[in-house]
Design an enzyme around this catalytic site. Structure first.
Site, mmCIF file in Angstrom:
data_model
loop_
_atom_site.group_PDB
_atom_site.id
_atom_site.type_symbol
_atom_site.label_atom_id
_atom_site.label_comp_id
_atom_site.label_asym_id
_atom_site.label_seq_id
_atom_site.Cartn_x
_atom_site.Cartn_y
_atom_site.Cartn_z
ATOM 1 N N CYS A 121 47.481 -7.450 21.158
ATOM 2 C CA CYS A 121 46.329 -7.607 22.048
ATOM 3 C C CYS A 121 45.569 -8.860 21.647
ATOM 4 C CB CYS A 121 45.425 -6.377 21.930
ATOM 5 S SG CYS A 121 43.922 -6.489 22.930
ATOM 6 N N HIS A 163 48.130 -1.194 29.397
ATOM 7 C CA HIS A 163 47.314 -1.870 28.395
ATOM 8 C C HIS A 163 46.014 -2.400 29.011
ATOM 9 C CE1 HIS A 163 47.063 -4.539 24.650
ATOM 10 N NE2 HIS A 163 46.113 -5.031 25.436
ATOM 11 N N GLU A 164 46.137 -3.063 30.159
ATOM 12 C CA GLU A 164 44.953 -3.684 30.774
ATOM 13 C C GLU A 164 44.007 -2.634 31.361
ATOM 14 O OE1 GLU A 164 44.420 -6.608 29.953
ATOM 15 O OE2 GLU A 164 46.459 -6.983 29.258
ATOM 16 N N HIS A 167 41.967 -1.090 28.735
ATOM 17 C CA HIS A 167 40.815 -1.937 28.353
ATOM 18 C C HIS A 167 39.594 -1.602 29.212
ATOM 19 C CE1 HIS A 167 41.831 -4.861 25.302
ATOM 20 N NE2 HIS A 167 42.917 -5.268 25.925
HETATM 21 ZN ZN ZN Z 1 44.494 -6.261 25.073
#
Ligand code: ZN
Length: 217
Positions: A121, A163-164, A167
Site C-alpha cells: 500500500c 483494497h481501494e 480504504h
Molecule cells: Zn492502499
C-alpha cells in the site's frame, strides 16, 4: 472539512499534480469516507481526478483512494499495466486494467473462493504482507460522469478494487493480513517473486488461506 477550499489548496500547492500521499497513522486513513455528491463541481472534480491519476502513476501504484491524499471522500482511481512475468500473471490472474474512476464504490463477494497473495500500500511504505481476499467480487459504483457501474471482477482487478474500497471504509490491508508474512523492502523481492506465497508461508510461518491444502506429514 470544507471540501472546496481544501481541494483548491491541495491542487494549488502541487501544480504538477503529484500530491503528497498520506501514510498510516493519519486519522483520515481510519475514518469512513463521505459519499461524493458532486460538491466539487465538474471542473474542480476533473482536476482532482487528473491529479490523482498523476499521483498514482508517479508513486507508482495501481490504485489510489482519496483519503490517501488527505481527502475524506469516497473516490478512488485504479490502473494496472499488468506484469511481464507470465507465471505470476497467471497465478494472480493479473490482467491490465485501464485507468478508471470509482465514485462511491462498494463490493460484495461473488463466490466463496479466497486467494492469498503479497500486497502493498502506498500509505504503508516499505512493507508488503500476504492478504487473503475474495477471488471474485461484484462492484457497484459510479464513474466520473455519474454513470452507474455494476460488474463482476475476478483475480487481481478484484483485489485492487477490494483494497481501494476498504480504504474508503477506513481500513488498511494490514488490518487483515497474515502478521507473520510482513516483509520489508529488503526481503520483499524474494517473496514477491513467488507466484503463490507458499515458500514465504513455510519459512516465515503463517497459514495460507485459499491455497490448496498441503499434505500433512
Ligand atoms: Zn492502499
Amino acid at each position: 472539512m470544507n471540501l472546496v477550499p481544501a481541494v483548491d489548496a491541495l491542487l494549488e500547492a502541487h501544480p504538477d499534480g503529484v500530491l503528497p500521499i498520506v501514510s498510516a497513522g493519519a486519522p483520515v486513513l481510519r475514518a469512513p469516507a463521505a459519499r461524493y455528491g458532486g460538491e466539487l463541481g465538474a471542473e474542480r472534480f476533473h482536476r482532482l481526478l487528473e491529479a490523482m491519476r498523476v499521483t498514482m502513476r508517479t508513486a507508482p501504484g495501481v490504485g489510489l483512494a482519496a483519503p490517501q491524499i488527505g481527502l475524506p471522500l469516497a473516490i478512488a482511481v485504479i490502473e494496472d499495466p499488468g506484469v511481464d512475468d507470465d507465471a505470476t500473471a497467471a497465478a494472480r490472474e493479473r490482467v491490465p486494467v485501464a485507468f478508471r474512476v470509482l465514485v462511491n464504490p462498494t463490493y460484495t463477494p461473488a463466490g466463496p473462493e479466497r486467494v492469498s497473495f503479497y500486497e502493498g500500500c502506498l500509505s504503508v511504505p516499505g512493507y508488503v504482507a500476504v492478504r487473503a481476499r475474495w477471488r471474485r467480487v461484484r462492484l457497484l459504483a459510479a464513474d466520473e460522469a455519474g454513470n452507474a457501474v455494476a460488474e463482476e471482477l475476478a483475480g487481481w482487478p478484484a483485489r485492487i478494487v477490494q483494497h481501494e474500497v476498504d480504504h474508503l471504509a477506513g481500513e488498511l490491508y494490514l488490518d487483515a493480513a497474515a502478521p507473520r508474512s510482513l516483509a520489508s523492502d529488503a526481503h520483499a523481492p524474494r517473496w514477491a517473486s513467488e507466484a503463490v506465497p507458499r515458500g514465504a508461508a513455510t519459512v516465515l510461518g503463517f497459514p495460507l488461506e485459499g491455497a490448496e491444502p498441503t499434505p500433512r506429514a
